[in-house]
Scaffold this motif. Structure first.
Motif, PDB file in Angstrom:
ATOM      1  N   GLY A   1      65.869  -5.827 -43.996  1.00 22.42           N
ATOM      2  CA  GLY A   1      66.717  -6.209 -42.883  1.00 22.42           C
ATOM      3  C   GLY A   1      67.284  -5.075 -42.060  1.00 22.42           C
ATOM      4  N   THR A   2      66.941  -3.830 -42.374  1.00 17.61           N
ATOM      5  CA  THR A   2      67.454  -2.675 -41.656  1.00 17.61           C
ATOM      6  C   THR A   2      66.287  -1.753 -41.309  1.00 17.61           C
ATOM      7  OG1 THR A   2      69.489  -2.768 -42.968  1.00 17.61           O
ATOM      8  CG2 THR A   2      69.093  -0.754 -41.722  1.00 17.61           C
ATOM      9  N   THR A   3      66.252  -1.256 -40.080  1.00 14.98           N
ATOM     10  CA  THR A   3      65.210  -0.299 -39.694  1.00 14.98           C
ATOM     11  C   THR A   3      65.534   1.063 -40.280  1.00 14.98           C
ATOM     12  OG1 THR A   3      64.738  -1.484 -37.650  1.00 14.98           O
ATOM     13  CG2 THR A   3      64.081   0.825 -37.747  1.00 14.98           C
ATOM     14  N   ILE A   4      64.577   1.657 -40.945  1.00 13.56           N
ATOM     15  CA  ILE A   4      64.731   2.956 -41.593  1.00 13.56           C
ATOM     16  C   ILE A   4      63.956   4.004 -40.795  1.00 13.56           C
ATOM     17  CG2 ILE A   4      64.362   4.273 -43.712  1.00 13.56           C
ATOM     18  CD1 ILE A   4      66.408   2.008 -43.968  1.00 13.56           C
ATOM     19  N   ALA A   5      64.605   5.095 -40.470  1.00 12.13           N
ATOM     20  CA  ALA A   5      63.946   6.161 -39.717  1.00 12.13           C
ATOM     21  C   ALA A   5      62.973   6.917 -40.625  1.00 12.13           C
ATOM     22  CB  ALA A   5      64.976   7.127 -39.156  1.00 12.13           C
TER      23      ALA A   5
ATOM     24  N   GLY B   1      61.291  -3.535 -35.464  1.00 10.17           N
ATOM     25  CA  GLY B   1      62.324  -3.802 -36.439  1.00 10.17           C
ATOM     26  C   GLY B   1      61.787  -4.218 -37.793  1.00 10.17           C
ATOM     27  N   SER B   2      62.698  -4.372 -38.747  1.00  9.72           N
ATOM     28  CA  SER B   2      62.358  -4.813 -40.091  1.00  9.72           C
ATOM     29  C   SER B   2      62.036  -6.303 -40.073  1.00  9.72           C
ATOM     30  CB  SER B   2      63.543  -4.546 -41.021  1.00  9.72           C
ATOM     31  OG  SER B   2      64.645  -5.360 -40.620  1.00  9.72           O
ATOM     32  N   PHE B   3      61.735  -6.856 -41.255  1.00 14.06           N
ATOM     33  CA  PHE B   3      61.344  -8.266 -41.299  1.00 14.06           C
ATOM     34  C   PHE B   3      62.427  -9.172 -40.728  1.00 14.06           C
ATOM     35  CE2 PHE B   3      61.503 -12.372 -43.438  1.00 14.06           C
ATOM     36  CZ  PHE B   3      60.295 -12.911 -43.031  1.00 14.06           C
TER      37      PHE B   3
END
Length: 505
Positions: A139-143, A276-278
């Motif tokens: 649920g969070t975009t990771i760099a 983005g994330s799922f």
């Protein structure tokens, strides 16, 4: 081509799809700020429910019980939930992203011994070494995420826990069950039920059948692939069989229900957006109906019946039973699709947020006419419904669930209740204005076959005193309050689901 080779070929294709568009997406990191959360926590103590744990392990810690347990109440309540949310000035924005911590609350000799351990998944160990989050999250975009080989490289093992054949498993939606030592809670290894099924989703809500075997699923569509993987596991924790069912369109699926003869899966429609994330790229589609799949347990290799029913966002189901030609399935029905997509998002940022719990509903599926409909039961402010699985398969069970009753200082539950819809009966115990109440598991009385003859055991968080606790109630006398409670000298965040392993007689 033989059936096993066909299954292996189909799953290998689905796995490639799963690891492609949904998980290996990078992009700019958009997440919470630990300092902002800490400031919010000072103003709103209830946010301790979403605070990171202070250590990788707790206990063993033994505390005396207040009150008195029945002599035949003995065993261990295992609990699981996200507990590690922050690294290197970066905080997850979605509750489901935190790495899992499994707790064991062992009852014996008038006391409770608690132990908690982070599940040592490859993801958790890799990020501990790196000192930062570097793995794609739900649920969070990771760099700048690292490349992952399969689903288990991103597995947080953070959702539920179960014992099968004396073995303890930490469960997650998108990958393998991680086996743990049932006493020490040390992580052993991810479970491969069969070599061609390695690292495929074994979801967080398996259901025990009356014959002692277990059913579960893996939602391949959640990871960008397609199909529903159906598992059947023996009472000895060995695989009986596995089947894949094709899906016409993606549908979100967190749990399922069973009657004596059937399995029922409800697919909530969603669309994907770019980037983005799922969960960031998922948008529930309330303009489209849900699809309900019914599978006969005697023919698990095919879908017996498909239904369409009005949209609903569902995470958890209670009981299910057969009445004439109808299947009746109880569920926690969410109307707020954004809250369902990211529960307690405000809390993850350290902000105040409104409660948006579900209401109890029945999904009615008529196998004779093909009609599907919702029937609302008029029970708002609930979630996590559980019941006594010994209830007869032709009638509804009493449901036990957290609730919000009276004044509450947090947008979370402060009570536990029993609902008997057929008898129009409700009993409640309210723990207090400031207590956060988690799922309460039903524990049958040893030697008894009477439904609802047993206890409820559930965990609590008291943020005003910064302590976590546990309570045991008589399931038939909830209004009398706990038979016994115990409080630890420390606190940890709210979890999701638990499982009680009764001690051998």
């Amino acid at each position: 081509m033989d059936r096993r080779r066909f299954l292996r070929t189909l799953l290998s294709g689905a796995t490639v799809a799963a690891l492609g568009p949904a998980l290996l997406r990078g992009g700019e990191a958009l997440a919470g700020d630990p300092a902002e959360f800490a400031a919010g926590l000072r103003e709103r103590p209830y946010l301790a429910g979403w605070r990171q744990v202070a250590a990788e392990a707790f206990g063993p810690t033994t505390v005396q019980l207040e009150g008195r347990l029945p002599a035949d109440f003995a065993g261990t309540l295992y609990r699981n939930g996200p507990a590690w949310f922050e690294r290197d000035g970066f905080r997850y924005e979605h509750w489901f992203d935190g790495d899992g911590m499994v707790h064991g609350w062992h009852f014996g000799n008038g006391a409770v011994t608690h132990r908690g351990r982070m599940v040592q998944t490859p993801k958790f160990q890799r990020e501990q070494r790196a000192g930062r989050f570097n793995t794609p999250a739900a649920g969070t975009t990771i760099a700048e995420p690292v490349a992952i080989r399969n689903n288990d490289d991103a597995n947080t093992a953070n959702t539920s826990v179960v014992t099968i054949g004396g073995r303890l498993f930490a469960l997650y939606e998108g990958g393998s069950a991680f086996e743990l030592d049932p006493d020490e809670l040390a992580t052993l290894e991810p479970t491969t039920w069969r070599p061609d099924l390695q690292a495929l989703p074994f979801s967080a809500h398996p259901l025990r059948d009356r014959d002692g075997s277990w059913w579960n699923f893996g939602a391949l569509s959640l990871m960008g692939g397609g199909g529903l993987l159906l598992w059947h596991i023996g009472a000895d924790a060995r695989l009986i069989d596995a089947h894949v069912h094709a899906l016409d369109a993606p549908g979100y699926l967190h749990a399922f229900a069973q009657t004596d003869r059937y399995l029922v899966f409800l697919m909530t429609p969603f669309d994907r957006t770019a980037g983005g994330s799922f969960f960031e790229s998922m948008a529930f589609a309330p303009q489209r109906p849900c699809t309900a799949l019914v599978i006969d347990k005697t023919a698990p290799d095919r879908v017996m019946r498909r239904f369409e029913v009005d949209f609903a966002a569902i995470y958890h189901f209670g009981d299910a039973f057969e009445r004439g030609s109808e299947l009746i399935v109880r569920a926690a029905h969410h109307d707020d699709v954004e809250h369902a997509r990211s529960p307690h998002r405000a809390a993850m940022f350290g902000h105040a947020g409104a409660a948006s719990p579900a209401q109890l509903a029945e999904l009615r599926l008529d196998l004779r006419t093909g009609r599907a409909r919702w029937h609302m039961l008029g029970v708002p402010g609930m979630e996590f419904p559980l019941f006594d699985a010994r209830t007869a398969g032709d009638s509804g069970a009493r449901l036990y669930m957290p609730a919000t009753v009276g004044e509450a200082s947090a947008p979370y539950f402060n009570a536990v209740q029993m609902i008997d819809a057929a008898a129009d009966l409700r009993t409640v115990h309210r723990y207090g204005r400031d207590i956060l109440v988690e799922e309460h598991v039903f524990v049958p009385r040893p030697g008894s076959t009477r439904p609802d003859d047993g206890w409820l055991v559930g965990t609590l968080l008291d943020p005003t005193r910064d302590r976590s606790g546990i309570a045991v109630l008589d399931a038939q006398r909830i209004g009398d309050g706990p038979l016994a409670t115990a409080w630890l000298p420390y606190a940890f965040p709210l979890g999701f689901h638990g499982h009680f392993a009764q001690a051998a007689a």
